[in-house]
Write a protein that holds these residues in place. Structure first.
Motif, short mmCIF file in Angstrom:
data_model
loop_
_atom_site.label_atom_id
_atom_site.label_comp_id
_atom_site.label_asym_id
_atom_site.label_seq_id
_atom_site.Cartn_x
_atom_site.Cartn_y
_atom_site.Cartn_z
N ILE A 167 40.80 37.89 36.55
CA ILE A 167 41.14 37.76 37.71
C ILE A 167 42.24 38.44 38.15
O ILE A 167 42.53 39.13 38.95
CB ILE A 167 41.48 36.23 38.04
CG1 ILE A 167 39.81 35.52 37.73
CG2 ILE A 167 41.83 35.93 39.41
CD1 ILE A 167 39.97 34.05 38.11
N VAL A 168 43.41 38.41 37.27
CA VAL A 168 44.70 39.01 37.45
C VAL A 168 44.65 40.71 37.83
O VAL A 168 44.73 41.38 38.55
CB VAL A 168 45.66 38.80 36.70
CG1 VAL A 168 47.09 39.67 36.65
CG2 VAL A 168 46.10 37.51 36.55
N VAL A 185 33.18 52.53 42.62
CA VAL A 185 34.05 51.93 41.97
C VAL A 185 34.74 50.90 42.72
O VAL A 185 35.33 51.06 43.93
CB VAL A 185 35.21 52.94 41.40
CG1 VAL A 185 36.57 52.23 40.78
CG2 VAL A 185 34.78 53.88 40.47
N GLU A 186 34.84 49.50 42.53
CA GLU A 186 35.40 48.62 43.26
C GLU A 186 35.76 47.40 42.22
O GLU A 186 35.29 47.27 41.27
CB GLU A 186 34.36 47.92 44.36
CG GLU A 186 32.99 47.59 43.56
CD GLU A 186 31.89 47.28 44.70
OE1 GLU A 186 32.12 47.23 45.87
OE2 GLU A 186 30.72 47.19 44.54
N GLY A 208 40.01 46.73 48.74
CA GLY A 208 38.65 46.28 48.29
C GLY A 208 37.34 47.48 48.65
O GLY A 208 36.23 47.09 48.11
N ASN A 209 37.58 48.51 49.16
CA ASN A 209 36.58 49.46 49.34
C ASN A 209 36.10 50.16 48.07
O ASN A 209 36.80 50.35 47.26
CB ASN A 209 37.03 50.59 50.48
CG ASN A 209 37.23 49.87 51.78
OD1 ASN A 209 36.75 48.80 52.20
ND2 ASN A 209 38.16 50.49 52.67
N ALA A 232 43.97 45.36 40.72
CA ALA A 232 43.24 46.72 41.52
C ALA A 232 42.97 46.65 42.90
O ALA A 232 43.12 47.49 43.61
CB ALA A 232 41.98 46.89 40.56
N ARG A 233 42.66 45.36 43.37
CA ARG A 233 42.41 45.27 45.02
C ARG A 233 43.79 45.52 45.75
O ARG A 233 43.62 46.24 46.55
CB ARG A 233 41.78 43.62 45.02
CG ARG A 233 40.97 43.63 46.30
CD ARG A 233 40.80 42.39 46.91
NE ARG A 233 40.19 41.57 45.97
CZ ARG A 233 38.65 41.57 45.57
NH1 ARG A 233 38.17 42.38 46.07
NH2 ARG A 233 38.42 40.87 44.55
#
Lengths: 291, 234
Positions: free
Chosen positions: A106-107, A216-217, A118-119, A112-113
């Motif tokens: 999750i971290v 890639v998301e 988030g796109n 990354a977000r």
């Protein structure tokens, strides 16, 4: 009934997805088999690899450089994750290991977000991989075809490491009985670090290679994590040949079911897994009473 | 007089809360074969596991050639030259015979060559490409001993080497053990098969409920049926 060319094309897609799943799952199964840890961060590490690919490929324009730099980055991540976190949980119950790796995943996803938003991002196909190849009566994207070869080569390299080197000997023995490996004078904890890092690099490289054909998301890894779990259950927990064959089987099940009705592809995968669990609970290549 | 190669002094070992070994002291001299006898549950296997570092003693000391080794992890103790051949043999079933041997030799300071091992155990040469799980019980035991030999272990800890094997195989393995003893190998052997163990031991300890209750030679033990009956049940 789908047409023959469609089925053939889907069989190829199945092979491409299958080799990828084989690579992702072999990392997961080696870690599980040797360390006894089910790494729930595996999908997020796949995602990290894809982002590493995005960053380096966008900055330098070189696909090969991106894979090399990305693999080195994943190695650092793997070592840090084992030394800093996972190592502290070897002696803890499985629930704790699952929670901590799940949390690490999750971290990674949220970091990354936070950095990339988030796109969905796209990684360009390398120049030598563009276009379409005509295979008899089937047209197939060049890069996807090359990918099958590249991943097959990586799986073969992994096979050589596991079956033809001293390190591989320690890993295979450790999968069976880590305690006895220690009694024979081998520092198992250090071997564990190597195995964990190898598994992480495998997940990351899979993400890098696949980045040009999917978006890639941040959440891209979760689907692969679940499928990789199914693959190692089908193949037999802790078995490298099992991960390879299981990956190919899963890839074909998903792709061929999609030719009939894409909505049922995951359902079919679980149905096959459930059937296998009834008929052969240890999986295709697993041994009974292990892990 | 030189100090014994392996000295165990007043060790106390526990499994969780249960106290298994009570002030166990014993020693094994260079080139000596010592048998540790006792009934089931007397603490024989626990003694070997404690020496190997699989189980850390709560108190007491274990010295190899004068150097304390208690509390060290098994891999370090193995590198100093102690080698446990466990009761369950712990052969890697997925690895071939040769791979089992190569693995054992990896960290040995003075490893034997495979050829030397195969001369000692011709049967293993025939089976060298077989997977560990395909071996018979006797072959597994040979391989387990061979893994200690290829490491050129200074002290071999043999845990029930003859257990569960057919009499003919036991005879073979007793012959092998005698050969090892004659070569001057240092061995601490735990065995239920008293006759077999006495046939190649120089000295004997008897363990009862975690205490060393007797120490002596095989001859004096054989000459004392009451002692055998009291502590070994035979």
């Amino acid at each position: 009934m789908p047409s023959a060319p469609l089925l053939l094309s889907q069989a190829f897609n199945g092979l491409a997805l299958g080799t990828l799943l084989a690579l992702v799952s072999s990392g997961l199964t080696i870690i599980l088999g040797t360390l006894g840890v089910l790494n729930f961060a595996h999908g997020a590490l796949f995602m990290l690899g894809a982002y590493a690919m995005y960053v380096v490929a966008t900055a330098t324009g070189s696909y090969v450089l991106a894979v090399v730099v990305g693999a080195a980055f994943m190695l650092v991540v793997g070592v840090a994750l084992e030394r800093g976190l996972v190592r502290l949980f070897y002696a803890r119950p499985h629930e704790d290991q699952i929670l901590v790796t799940f949390g690490a995943g999750i971290v990674f996803t949220e970091v990354a977000r936070a950095i990339f938003g988030g796109n969905a991002l796209t990684v360009p196909t390398p120049s030598w991989g563009q276009g379409i190849v005509h295979l008899g009566f089937l047209f197939y994207p060049t890069y996807r075809l090359q990918l099958i070869g590249i991943i097959a080569a990586l799986l073969f390299a992994l096979y050589l490491v596991l079956y033809r080197t001293s390190i591989g000997l320690v890993v295979r023995a450790g999968i069976e009985d880590a305690r006895m490996v220690g009694i024979l004078g081998i520092n198992v904890r250090r071997a564990f670090l190597g195995v964990f890092a190898l598994g992480v690099v495998t997940a990351g490289v899979s993400g890098m290679l696949y980045a040009p054909i999917i978006s890639v998301e941040p959440d891209m890894g979760s689907n692969f994590l679940v499928q990789a779990f199914v693959v190692i259950v089908i193949g037999g927990l802790g078995s490298f040949p099992g991960a390879v064959v299981g990956g190919l089987v899963a890839g074909e099940i998903i792709a061929l079911t999609s030719a009939f009705n894409a909505a049922y592809s995951d359902v079919m995968l679980y149905a096959v897994m459930a059937l296998l669990l009834v008929l052969r609970p240890q999986g295709l290549f697993g041994s009974e009473g292990r892990v | 007089m030189t100090a014994p190669l392996l000295e165990i002094e007043r060790i106390n070992s526990f499994y969780g809360d249960s106290h298994i070994l009570f002030d166990v002291s014993l020693n094994v001299g260079r080139n000596e074969v010592v048998a540790l006898l006792g009934r089931n549950g007397a603490g024989k296997t626990t003694t070997l596991r404690t020496i190997m570092g699989v189980l850390a003693p709560r108190s007491g000391s274990i010295r190899l050639d004068g150097e304390p080794i208690q509390g060290r992890p098994p891999f370090e103790i193995a590198r100093r030259g102690l080698q446990l051949v466990p009761e369950e043999r712990a052969i890697f079933g997925q690895l071939t015979v040769e791979e089992n041997l190569r693995l054992a030799a990896l960290t040995a300071p003075s490893a034997w060559t495979l050829d030397r091992i195969y001369e000692f155990f011709p049967r293993l040469r025939e089976r060298r490409r077989s997977g560990g799980r395909q071996l018979s019980g006797g072959e597994q035991q040979m391989l387990a001993i061979a893994r200690a030999l290829i490491r050129d272990a200074r002290v071999i800890l043999l845990d029930e080497p003859f257990e569960g094997l057919a009499p003919l195989i036991v005879r073979d393995l007793v012959r092998v053990s005698r050969e090892l003893a004659e070569q001057g190998r240092t061995i601490l052997v735990v065995e239920q098969n008293v006759t077999a163990a006495l046939s190649f031991a120089d000295r004997v300890y008897i363990l009862n409920n975690g205490h060393v209750v007797w120490e002596g030679t095989p001859e004096s033990l054989r000459a004392d049926p009451a002692l055998m009956k009291a502590h070994l049940g035979i």
